[in-house]
Structure formats: C-alpha cells, structure tokens
Design an enzyme around this catalytic site. Sequence first.
Site, PDB file in Angstrom:
ATOM      1  CB  SER A   1     -35.655  23.939  27.641  1.00 27.62           C
ATOM      2  OG  SER A   1     -34.750  22.924  27.992  1.00 27.62           O
TER       3      SER A   1
ATOM      4  CE1 TYR B   1     -36.545  25.694  33.003  1.00 28.30           C
ATOM      5  CE2 TYR B   1     -35.664  23.694  31.998  1.00 28.30           C
ATOM      6  CZ  TYR B   1     -35.757  25.069  32.049  1.00 28.30           C
ATOM      7  OH  TYR B   1     -35.076  25.835  31.132  1.00 28.30           O
TER       8      TYR B   1
ATOM      9  CE  LYS C   1     -38.055  27.486  30.144  1.00 30.42           C
ATOM     10  NZ  LYS C   1     -37.985  28.938  29.982  1.00 30.42           N
TER      11      LYS C   1
HETATM   12  P1  NAD Z   1     -30.520  33.169  33.996  1.00 28.35           P
HETATM   13  O1  NAD Z   1     -31.039  32.755  35.315  1.00 28.35           O
HETATM   14  O2  NAD Z   1     -29.111  33.602  33.899  1.00 28.35           O
HETATM   15  O3  NAD Z   1     -31.443  34.314  33.375  1.00 28.35           O
HETATM   16  C1  NAD Z   1     -32.811  34.452  33.707  1.00 28.35           C
HETATM   17  C2  NAD Z   1     -33.039  35.911  34.076  1.00 28.35           C
HETATM   18  O4  NAD Z   1     -34.431  36.077  34.394  1.00 28.35           O
HETATM   19  C3  NAD Z   1     -32.238  36.338  35.311  1.00 28.35           C
HETATM   20  O5  NAD Z   1     -31.567  37.550  35.050  1.00 28.35           O
HETATM   21  C4  NAD Z   1     -33.291  36.511  36.397  1.00 28.35           C
HETATM   22  O6  NAD Z   1     -32.951  37.534  37.318  1.00 28.35           O
HETATM   23  C5  NAD Z   1     -34.528  36.848  35.579  1.00 28.35           C
HETATM   24  N1  NAD Z   1     -35.770  36.479  36.232  1.00 28.35           N
HETATM   25  C6  NAD Z   1     -36.079  35.306  36.870  1.00 28.35           C
HETATM   26  N2  NAD Z   1     -37.332  35.353  37.345  1.00 28.35           N
HETATM   27  C7  NAD Z   1     -37.844  36.561  36.991  1.00 28.35           C
HETATM   28  C8  NAD Z   1     -39.096  37.202  37.206  1.00 28.35           C
HETATM   29  N3  NAD Z   1     -40.083  36.599  37.867  1.00 28.35           N
HETATM   30  N4  NAD Z   1     -39.267  38.452  36.715  1.00 28.35           N
HETATM   31  C9  NAD Z   1     -38.260  39.084  36.048  1.00 28.35           C
HETATM   32  N5  NAD Z   1     -37.053  38.535  35.827  1.00 28.35           N
HETATM   33  C10 NAD Z   1     -36.857  37.278  36.291  1.00 28.35           C
HETATM   34  O7  NAD Z   1     -30.811  31.952  32.998  1.00 28.35           O
HETATM   35  P2  NAD Z   1     -30.339  31.723  31.503  1.00 28.35           P
HETATM   36  O8  NAD Z   1     -29.445  30.556  31.500  1.00 28.35           O
HETATM   37  O9  NAD Z   1     -29.896  32.986  30.884  1.00 28.35           O
HETATM   38  O10 NAD Z   1     -31.726  31.251  30.876  1.00 28.35           O
HETATM   39  C11 NAD Z   1     -32.593  32.173  30.247  1.00 28.35           C
HETATM   40  C12 NAD Z   1     -33.845  31.423  29.804  1.00 28.35           C
HETATM   41  O11 NAD Z   1     -33.464  30.344  28.957  1.00 28.35           O
HETATM   42  C13 NAD Z   1     -34.651  30.816  30.942  1.00 28.35           C
HETATM   43  O12 NAD Z   1     -36.030  30.951  30.630  1.00 28.35           O
HETATM   44  C14 NAD Z   1     -34.265  29.356  30.905  1.00 28.35           C
HETATM   45  O13 NAD Z   1     -35.291  28.508  31.390  1.00 28.35           O
HETATM   46  C15 NAD Z   1     -34.041  29.138  29.416  1.00 28.35           C
HETATM   47  N6  NAD Z   1     -33.116  28.032  29.142  1.00 28.35           N
HETATM   48  C16 NAD Z   1     -31.881  28.037  29.708  1.00 28.35           C
HETATM   49  C17 NAD Z   1     -31.022  26.985  29.475  1.00 28.35           C
HETATM   50  C18 NAD Z   1     -29.653  26.958  30.112  1.00 28.35           C
HETATM   51  O14 NAD Z   1     -29.055  25.892  30.187  1.00 28.35           O
HETATM   52  N7  NAD Z   1     -29.077  28.068  30.549  1.00 28.35           N
HETATM   53  C19 NAD Z   1     -31.417  25.920  28.657  1.00 28.35           C
HETATM   54  C20 NAD Z   1     -32.675  25.961  28.074  1.00 28.35           C
HETATM   55  C21 NAD Z   1     -33.530  27.023  28.332  1.00 28.35           C
HETATM   56  C1  UD1 Z   2     -29.774  20.101  32.469  1.00 26.69           C
HETATM   57  C2  UD1 Z   2     -31.244  20.034  32.757  1.00 26.69           C
HETATM   58  C3  UD1 Z   2     -32.015  20.510  31.538  1.00 26.69           C
HETATM   59  C4  UD1 Z   2     -31.542  21.876  31.086  1.00 26.69           C
HETATM   60  C5  UD1 Z   2     -30.042  21.762  30.804  1.00 26.69           C
HETATM   61  C6  UD1 Z   2     -29.428  23.010  30.245  1.00 26.69           C
HETATM   62  C7  UD1 Z   2     -31.400  18.173  34.327  1.00 26.69           C
HETATM   63  C8  UD1 Z   2     -31.905  16.775  34.542  1.00 26.69           C
HETATM   64  N1  UD1 Z   2     -31.598  18.680  33.095  1.00 26.69           N
HETATM   65  O1  UD1 Z   2     -29.546  19.205  31.429  1.00 26.69           O
HETATM   66  O2  UD1 Z   2     -33.392  20.557  31.817  1.00 26.69           O
HETATM   67  O3  UD1 Z   2     -32.241  22.275  29.920  1.00 26.69           O
HETATM   68  O4  UD1 Z   2     -29.404  21.390  32.028  1.00 26.69           O
HETATM   69  O5  UD1 Z   2     -28.920  23.825  31.217  1.00 26.69           O
HETATM   70  O6  UD1 Z   2     -30.912  18.808  35.236  1.00 26.69           O
HETATM   71  N2  UD1 Z   2     -22.569  16.154  34.516  1.00 26.69           N
HETATM   72  C9  UD1 Z   2     -21.554  15.551  35.252  1.00 26.69           C
HETATM   73  N3  UD1 Z   2     -21.111  16.190  36.369  1.00 26.69           N
HETATM   74  C10 UD1 Z   2     -21.610  17.398  36.796  1.00 26.69           C
HETATM   75  C11 UD1 Z   2     -22.634  17.997  36.032  1.00 26.69           C
HETATM   76  C12 UD1 Z   2     -23.092  17.346  34.908  1.00 26.69           C
HETATM   77  O7  UD1 Z   2     -21.082  14.477  34.895  1.00 26.69           O
HETATM   78  O8  UD1 Z   2     -21.160  17.916  37.829  1.00 26.69           O
HETATM   79  C13 UD1 Z   2     -23.021  15.493  33.278  1.00 26.69           C
HETATM   80  C14 UD1 Z   2     -24.498  15.136  33.276  1.00 26.69           C
HETATM   81  O9  UD1 Z   2     -24.710  13.861  33.810  1.00 26.69           O
HETATM   82  C15 UD1 Z   2     -24.824  15.226  31.764  1.00 26.69           C
HETATM   83  C16 UD1 Z   2     -23.875  16.315  31.254  1.00 26.69           C
HETATM   84  O10 UD1 Z   2     -22.838  16.423  32.217  1.00 26.69           O
HETATM   85  O11 UD1 Z   2     -24.495  14.025  31.119  1.00 26.69           O
HETATM   86  C17 UD1 Z   2     -24.543  17.676  31.122  1.00 26.69           C
HETATM   87  O12 UD1 Z   2     -25.170  18.006  32.358  1.00 26.69           O
HETATM   88  P1  UD1 Z   2     -25.857  19.420  32.607  1.00 26.69           P
HETATM   89  O13 UD1 Z   2     -24.919  20.500  32.254  1.00 26.69           O
HETATM   90  O14 UD1 Z   2     -26.411  19.407  33.985  1.00 26.69           O
HETATM   91  O15 UD1 Z   2     -27.032  19.461  31.532  1.00 26.69           O
HETATM   92  P2  UD1 Z   2     -28.226  18.422  31.261  1.00 26.69           P
HETATM   93  O16 UD1 Z   2     -28.226  17.311  32.230  1.00 26.69           O
HETATM   94  O17 UD1 Z   2     -28.207  18.071  29.813  1.00 26.69           O
END
Ligand code: NAD
Ligand code: UD1
Length: 338
Positions: A125, A149, A153
């Site tokens: 991330s 978190y 990572k």
């Molecule tokens: P998500 O929660 O939709 O997907 C994660 C999946 O992992 C889920 O299906 C959940 O059931 C499964 N899971 C959780 N714990 C588990 C365990 N102990 N054993 C087996 N399965 C397990 O999330 P996502 O948004 O698809 O994110 C996927 C990955 O990407 C995560 O590692 C997350 O940290 C990373 N990531 C997500 C974002 C984001 O904004 N969505 C941003 C940066 C990184």
């Molecule tokens: C969050 C996580 C980050 C993660 C990322 C992707 C935090 C501090 N960081 O980042 O670790 O990798 O999500 O999923 O939680 N906002 C509003 N109103 C809302 C929600 C968000 O104004 O109801 C604004 C936030 O202040 C920010 C932007 O929208 O400026 C994006 O927010 P968000 O989607 O939560 O992502 P991040 O904060 O970038």
Amino acid sequence: MKTILVTGGAGYIGSHTCAELLATGYGVVVLDNLDNGCEAALRRVEQITHRKPVFVQADVRDKDALDRVFREFSIDATVHFAGLKSVAESVANPALYYDVNLGGSVALCDVMDSHGVRDIVFSSSATVYGVSSDDPIPEHAEKQPAQPYGETKLAVEHHLEELCGENAGWNAVCLRYFNPLGAHPSGLMGEDPRGIPNNLAPYITQVAAGFRDRLMVFGNDYPTRDGTGMRDYIHVVDLARGHAAAIRFLDENPGFMPLNLGTGRPYSVLEVLAAFERAVGEEIPYEIAPRRDGDIAIYFADTTKAEKALGWTADFDMDDMAHHAWHWQSKNPEGYPR
Ligand code: NAD
Ligand code: UD1
C-alpha cells in the site's frame, strides 16, 4: 498455462484480479476465509469469464490448510491479497493486524517454500510512505507508515526482500496501491463494504443511492488547490491488470521489486464528488467537516518504474471510475447476494 493461488480472492481487488487472470488463460485457486469477501463474487467472476476459479475456504494463517492446497493443486505462483485493511481498526487492535497481515504472510511463505513455489505478488500500500508530498512519490522515497496497518505492510515487504536476498530462488513483486476505486464495467463486481464505509468512494455512492444523508468532507483547509485532500485514485480493473502483468514480470525478472500502482494524477475530494455527480446525473449532498485524524494533504504516485517494468499503464480515468462504481451500486443496491 500456469496456475495461480490467489489468497483473499473473494474480496474487492482479489475478485477483479481473478477475472483478469482467468480471462488471460491462467488457472486460479482462491483461498479466502470469507472474513470480508463472499463466494457470490467468485460466481460473478465465473459469469464474466466463463471459467470457474477453484475455491478453498481457509485462513491464510492455517499452515495445514495451505499445505493441503499446495499438495492438491500444482501452484506456480501466488498473488497474496488476504489480510485486514482498516487503518482505524489497526490502531485499536495492532496485535490482530500483526497476526493476520504479518503472521499470515510468513505462514504462506513458509508453506510456499516447502513446496518449492517461490514467486509471489504481494498487495502492499502507498500507506508505507506515510507523508504528504506535492511531488510524485517514487518507490525509493522514505518509508514512514503512520499506523500499525502500514507497519504490517512494510514488515511483509522486508520479509520478502530478505527471502529474495538469501538467493534461494525467491522472486517477489510488492505492488503499492494508491487509492483503488471503481468497479467492473459489467456492473457484476464491485466494492461491497460491510457497515459504514471508511473510504471516500463507497460513502459517496451510498449517499447517491439514498442510504446516507450526506458526505462529510473531512477538511477544506489543506494546502491543495481547493483545500480538500488529494489522492491518486486508480481503477480496480487497472489494478487487476497490473497484477497479471506482475505475474508475467516474475517469469523473467528474479529478485525483489517494489512498484507503485497509481495513475500519477491526484484528485481532490470535491473533484471526485463532481465526477460522481456527472455519473449519477444529480447533485450529491455534502457538508464540510473537521479534518479526520491522521489524514494527510496530498500524495500521488510516480508511476515511471511500474510502467517500464510491467509494460503497463492505467487506462481508465476518474469519470470511468465514477461511472463504473455507480453502475455497480445501482445494479446491486445491497451489494452481493449473501
Ligand atoms: P477485501 O477486504 O475486499 O479483500 C481481502 C480478502 O481477504 C477478503 O475476501 C477477506 O475475506 C480475505 N481475508 C482476510 N483475512 C483473511 C485470512 N486471515 N485468511 C484468508 N482470507 C482472509 O480488501 P481489498 O480492498 O480487496 O484489499 C486486498 C488487499 O489489498 C489487502 O491486503 C489490502 O490491505 C490491500 N490494499 C487495499 C487497498 C484498498 O484501498 N482497498 C489499498 C492498498 C492495499
Ligand atoms: C485510506 C487509508 C490508507 C489506505 C487507503 C486506501 C487512512 C488514514 N488511510 O487512505 O491507509 O491505503 O484508505 O483504501 O484511513 N474523505 C472524506 N470523507 C469521507 C471519506 C474520506 O472527505 O467520508 C476524504 C479523506 O479525508 C481523504 C480522501 O477522502 O482526503 C480519501 O479518503 P479515503 O478513501 O479514506 O482514503 P485515504 O485517506 O487516502
């Protein structure tokens, strides 16, 4: 064609990546404990690709279950999504995040190693960088994760880098996602958060759908062009294509490679809101609220390295992301059938 183990494949980014891998000819075995994913997403993957991923319900920390998967299927490489992703929850319960995110990754690597499978693409991330920057962030920028978190990572990245450095045949690509957004253009797959969404886009779509009153915009006094926070949003299908490209990259490039996945173009909260208003065709109510604790003003990716290494660029723009997210929300107001 190779078979890929996709941990967390029933989740948001994982399900889109399964569809991309199956559509490009790979076999897919999903391991997911369904903590935050659902089997219906995998049925949609099959509907889109006309190919069925194998599904194993298990926890990634369960080494016996992992061992059975590697015995039963001839796995060539792993894409590792399984984990927990709430920043706020990680602050409240860091031990859980170290256990699932770091412990789960170490268990997975141990079992992979014992079966001679040493190619992995890991979901990292942009939160590993942790600071606001008016310039695009390159992979070598300082890492200052501001919460457990992000620390988990970075710890997994270090573990993978050490494995690759031991020269024991390990190859790892750590994909540092900026802000994933959007849904599959078919409207069949998308983000399905449980409870009140923490992130911006699912909150906006729920307001537009009438499930919530208004968006709270967290701060309009940041040093950005309209005062609201700016992020590098990337379409989830572009992310999925990035994973397929990373699997191909591992075939030819040994060692450890961290790569940013973003578009390199930051958008403010109000600009994202305006894109959703265009997609929905209506005004979406909002209110300016205080800053959210721990938020930073602006960050966005330097994508040069990923583009060169993977031969990949993000194709979709903010209007596509908003349009597809709204298409998914309107076709599936309650999310996936459970
Ligand atoms: P998500 O929660 O939709 O997907 C994660 C999946 O992992 C889920 O299906 C959940 O059931 C499964 N899971 C959780 N714990 C588990 C365990 N102990 N054993 C087996 N399965 C397990 O999330 P996502 O948004 O698809 O994110 C996927 C990955 O990407 C995560 O590692 C997350 O940290 C990373 N990531 C997500 C974002 C984001 O904004 N969505 C941003 C940066 C990184
Ligand atoms: C969050 C996580 C980050 C993660 C990322 C992707 C935090 C501090 N960081 O980042 O670790 O990798 O999500 O999923 O939680 N906002 C509003 N109103 C809302 C929600 C968000 O104004 O109801 C604004 C936030 O202040 C920010 C932007 O929208 O400026 C994006 O927010 P968000 O989607 O939560 O992502 P991040 O904060 O970038």
